[in-house]
Design a protein around this motif. Structure first.
Motif, short mmCIF file in Angstrom:
data_model
loop_
_atom_site.label_atom_id
_atom_site.label_comp_id
_atom_site.label_asym_id
_atom_site.label_seq_id
_atom_site.Cartn_x
_atom_site.Cartn_y
_atom_site.Cartn_z
N UNK A 173 0.82 -1.07 0.02
CA UNK A 173 0.17 -0.09 0.12
C UNK A 173 1.04 1.29 -0.11
N UNK A 174 2.16 1.18 0.63
CA UNK A 174 2.77 2.29 0.79
C UNK A 174 3.42 2.77 -0.60
N UNK A 204 -5.80 3.52 0.67
CA UNK A 204 -4.30 3.18 0.98
C UNK A 204 -3.91 3.70 1.99
N UNK A 205 -4.16 4.83 2.11
CA UNK A 205 -3.57 5.71 3.41
C UNK A 205 -3.82 4.92 4.59
N UNK A 206 -4.97 4.60 4.74
CA UNK A 206 -5.51 4.03 6.17
C UNK A 206 -4.75 2.41 6.20
N UNK A 207 -4.65 1.85 4.95
CA UNK A 207 -4.04 0.66 5.06
C UNK A 207 -2.52 0.74 5.49
N UNK B 203 -6.72 14.38 3.26
CA UNK B 203 -6.05 15.62 4.31
C UNK B 203 -6.95 15.14 5.11
N UNK B 204 -7.98 15.39 5.20
CA UNK B 204 -9.22 15.17 6.51
C UNK B 204 -8.94 13.85 7.00
N UNK B 205 -8.59 12.96 6.21
CA UNK B 205 -8.41 11.54 6.91
C UNK B 205 -7.00 11.53 7.85
N UNK B 206 -6.00 12.09 7.20
CA UNK B 206 -4.69 12.06 7.77
C UNK B 206 -5.09 12.72 9.24
N UNK B 207 -5.66 13.97 9.19
CA UNK B 207 -5.98 14.79 10.22
C UNK B 207 -6.63 14.00 11.43
N UNK B 208 -7.60 13.34 10.78
CA UNK B 208 -8.71 12.66 11.75
C UNK B 208 -7.63 11.22 12.49
N UNK B 209 -6.85 10.59 11.68
CA UNK B 209 -6.26 9.69 12.23
C UNK B 209 -5.01 10.15 13.25
N UNK B 210 -4.58 11.24 13.10
CA UNK B 210 -3.70 11.83 14.05
C UNK B 210 -4.31 12.16 15.22
#
Lengths: 257, 226
Positions: A173-174, A204-207, B203-210
């Protein structure tokens, strides 16, 4: 009562919801103790992060930075720098070439109706450089879709009994993520393809960013995310279309050569 | 008495930018009034820098270095790395001056470059080598305890900072950058997406995960201190 989802809660706390969604979230939090507490929790974490201390630099810091920069800056902006080499990585050159190649290709070929015999310009028995170039781009995009499909299929077919090890899929994924961004950048003028690449990126980011060993619940949530967007199907269809174009392209070239 | 401005860029102490362009006190600015704003002054300096005026670029460096350092430190969590990021940021900015369209402020533009330089640096480095949470090498962890606080409160504060630093270390480079730019630098989702080369949903997802990761790490402490 439907509670505010965690992602929406964070967006609300950061003022990233639109006016109507923010009003709904505020009204719900007003009436729901659990969501109010969760919101307070998120805000407390955000406050703590904002209060994280940063070492101070004194008023002369900028002058010291300039003293380091001055000898290595070229005479004029944009000229080649002297003294210190750019931290240019070899893959960046390949990536830049790929973006240009894919962008140029997509701008013309991907959305255009094929004219019989026009797909592969040839000169005598040799393929013209444009034809070779287009073959390479089709193959690269097709390969990207195939690898993405394999990664997603491997993942959704994993056995969720106990903890699920997704470390191999994470490595794929990376790699796919970087390529996906490049293709997405190049596919701006091709909405259908851009949409598929857009849908792929957060998954993909989540994985890539998940823990390498997922609990059954975490795994189910990830699988649901993939399935709710019909990603495997979309990727498969896009890959099939690319392969069909590649075949027709090769046949066109063969006929003429 | 009206004294013509004698600063290098024609800005005087009357300039509301209060920037380091301002030199002699009690002088009057000879520039058109549209330059007597933060944006106007900055764009004027920018135009000078683009034209090859090194003093103008020096002004930008001197003016923005501290803020760029803050962004770099928040993302890298390490002073030496942040220093490297500051230098790399201005080197890149100098190379990209001609391409900067000035639709955002110079500061915002520099912070985006710094975020990307910091991401590059973190990706080259093995995970979990950030010294932010290491009491011996990160003086910042030692800084906060208030002299007025009791020993228990000091200990709790230290534990909170330690846990926060560890939580930050667990974020990916992209998550740190997206979170820093949104929450600590107040940039919009669209600006961050453009800076990091990803779409707004990602981007929203990256922020959420952080935030989710930090929340998992900090919630027990936040609740117990509430």
């Amino acid at each position: 009562m439907t509670h505010i989802g965690e992602e929406q809660l964070v967006a609300f706390a950061l003022d990233d919801l639109d006016e109507s969604a923010a009003a709904q979230a505020a009204a719900h939090a007003e009436a729901c103790g659990a969501c109010r507490a969760a919101l307070a929790d998120v805000r407390a974490v955000l406050d703590k992060a904002a209060a994280m201390p940063v070492p101070e630099r004194d008023a002369q810091y900028g002058a010291r930075v300039w003293a380091v920069l001055d000898p290595v800056l070229p005479a004029r902006p944009g000229e080649v720098r002297r003294g210190r080499s750019w931290r240019w990585q070899p893959w960046m050159a390949a990536a830049a070439a790929l973006v240009i190649a894919v962008g140029a290709f997509l701008a013309g070929r991907f959305t255009r109706e094929e004219a019989p015999g026009a797909a592969a310009p040839v000169a005598g028995h040799r393929l013209a450089p444009e034809a070779i170039h287009e073959r390479v781009v089709l193959a690269a995009l097709g390969e990207h879709m195939d690898r993405t499909e394999r990664t997603l299929v491997e993942l959704v077919n994993s056995d969720p009994g106990g903890r699920v090890d997704i470390s191999a899929e994470q490595v794929w994924a990376r790699d796919l993520l970087d390529a996906n961004r490049l293709y997405r950048q190049a596919a701006r003028g091709t909405p259908a393809l851009a949409q598929v690449l857009d849908d792929l990126e957060p998954v993909l980011l989540e994985i890539a960013n998940s823990p390498s060993r997922l609990t059954a619940a975490e795994f189910e949530s990830l699988r649901a995310r993939i399935e709710e967007r019909s990603l495997v199907f979309k990727v498969r269809v896009t890959g099939a279309e690319l392969r069909a174009r590649q075949r027709s392209f090769i046949r066109g070239g063969d006929k003429q050569s | 008495m009206r004294t013509k401005c004698s600063t290098r860029f024609g800005l005087c102490s009357g300039c509301p930018t209060r920037s380091n362009l301002i030199q002699p006190p009690n002088t009057v600015c000879a520039l058109p009034s549209n330059l007597l704003t933060v944006d106007g002054a900055e764009h004027f300096v920018l135009a000078q820098a683009r034209a090859g005026n090194r003093d103008a670029f020096r002004t930008l460096v001197e003016r923005h270095s501290r803020a760029v350092f803050r962004v770099a430190f928040r993302i890298t969590g390490n002073e030496q790395d942040a220093e490297d990021v500051v230098q790399e940021t201005f080197l890149k900015a100098y190379g990209e001056l001609a391409r900067f369209e000035a639709r955002s402020g110079v500061g915002t533009w520099l912070h985006r470059i710094a975020a990307n330089c910091a991401i590059d640096l973190l990706r080259k480095r093995p995970r979990h080598t950030v010294s932010r949470h290491d009491d011996e090498t990160a003086p910042v962890v030692e800084q906060l305890p208030s002299h007025e606080a009791g020993p228990e409160r000091v200990a709790a504060g230290r534990q909170m900072r330690q846990r926060l630093a560890e939580a930050m270390d667990d974020l990916t480079a992209l998550e740190r950058a997206a979170f820093t730019l949104r929450h600590l630098e107040q940039q919009s989702i669209d600006e961050i997406s453009a800076a990091l080369g990803q779409n707004p949903a990602a981007t929203r997802h990256s922020i959420f995960r952080a935030v989710a990761k930090m929340r998992r790490a900090l919630s027990p402490l936040v609740r117990s201190s509430a």
